[in-house]
Scaffold this motif. Sequence first.
Motif, PDB file in Angstrom:
ATOM      1  N   ASP A  29      37.108 -49.083 -59.206  1.00 44.31           N
ATOM      2  CA  ASP A  29      37.831 -47.636 -59.741  1.00 44.31           C
ATOM      3  C   ASP A  29      38.124 -46.924 -58.923  1.00 44.31           C
ATOM      4  O   ASP A  29      39.291 -46.191 -59.065  1.00 44.31           O
ATOM      5  CB  ASP A  29      36.552 -46.685 -59.961  1.00 44.31           C
ATOM      6  CG  ASP A  29      35.399 -47.031 -61.442  1.00 44.31           C
ATOM      7  OD1 ASP A  29      36.714 -48.367 -62.559  1.00 44.31           O
ATOM      8  OD2 ASP A  29      35.092 -46.531 -61.164  1.00 44.31           O
ATOM      9  N   GLY A 112      35.939 -49.310 -68.203  1.00 46.25           N
ATOM     10  CA  GLY A 112      37.153 -49.957 -67.338  1.00 46.25           C
ATOM     11  C   GLY A 112      38.485 -50.765 -68.109  1.00 46.25           C
ATOM     12  O   GLY A 112      37.484 -51.865 -67.536  1.00 46.25           O
ATOM     13  N   ARG A 114      39.641 -52.740 -65.314  1.00 47.46           N
ATOM     14  CA  ARG A 114      39.701 -53.335 -64.648  1.00 47.46           C
ATOM     15  C   ARG A 114      38.286 -54.012 -64.488  1.00 47.46           C
ATOM     16  O   ARG A 114      37.623 -54.426 -63.657  1.00 47.46           O
ATOM     17  CB  ARG A 114      39.293 -52.202 -63.499  1.00 47.46           C
ATOM     18  CG  ARG A 114      40.482 -51.510 -63.246  1.00 47.46           C
ATOM     19  CD  ARG A 114      40.956 -51.213 -61.556  1.00 47.46           C
ATOM     20  NE  ARG A 114      41.423 -50.245 -61.592  1.00 47.46           N
ATOM     21  CZ  ARG A 114      41.528 -48.605 -61.859  1.00 47.46           C
ATOM     22  NH1 ARG A 114      40.620 -48.159 -62.150  1.00 47.46           N
ATOM     23  NH2 ARG A 114      42.919 -48.010 -61.092  1.00 47.46           N
ATOM     24  N   ASN A 141      42.527 -45.833 -67.264  1.00 48.46           N
ATOM     25  CA  ASN A 141      41.721 -47.028 -66.771  1.00 48.46           C
ATOM     26  C   ASN A 141      40.763 -47.280 -67.488  1.00 48.46           C
ATOM     27  O   ASN A 141      39.986 -48.464 -68.379  1.00 48.46           O
ATOM     28  CB  ASN A 141      41.509 -46.642 -65.304  1.00 48.46           C
ATOM     29  CG  ASN A 141      39.945 -47.602 -65.149  1.00 48.46           C
ATOM     30  OD1 ASN A 141      40.520 -48.685 -65.296  1.00 48.46           O
ATOM     31  ND2 ASN A 141      38.758 -47.646 -64.986  1.00 48.46           N
TER      32      ASN A 141
END
Length: 151
Positions: A29, A112, A114, A141
């Motif tokens: 993050d 997220g 990611r 995100n």
Amino acid sequence: MIHIEKTNFKNEDFKALVAQLDADLAKRDGEEHNFYHQFNGIEELKHTIVLYDKKRAVGCGAIKEFRSDTVEIKRMYTIPGSRGKGFATQILNALEDWASALGYSICVLETGKRQPEAIALYKKNGYQIIPNYEPYTQMENSVCFEKRLRK
């Protein structure tokens, strides 16, 4: 031998796994970690699961009431050496079954962008992307999901 234990936030194995999860998320993050971290306290989690493989805690997850008919999936994690063995799906299924037994009909969650492996897990298990819910509405995100539970 796989064993799934229903527990709560006080479970030491759950706390240890969440500490590993938080360390991983802090890296992924980056600057946004503090925003997300404020919504990931475990003290409110009365319904947590720890998955044991040969008596070793390798994964966890939790549910938390979101609305009267809905729970939010929280704190899903599998340790790196135990990924790819279906443990996350087993944890997710156990959480859904527990939510259903408690009378809930919907699960929601946030993850997220990611975390592509998490997105793939949720899609594989029948979760549909929904508009981001509070407090994630403005977070670029974030990806939010929903699944209606089977009766």
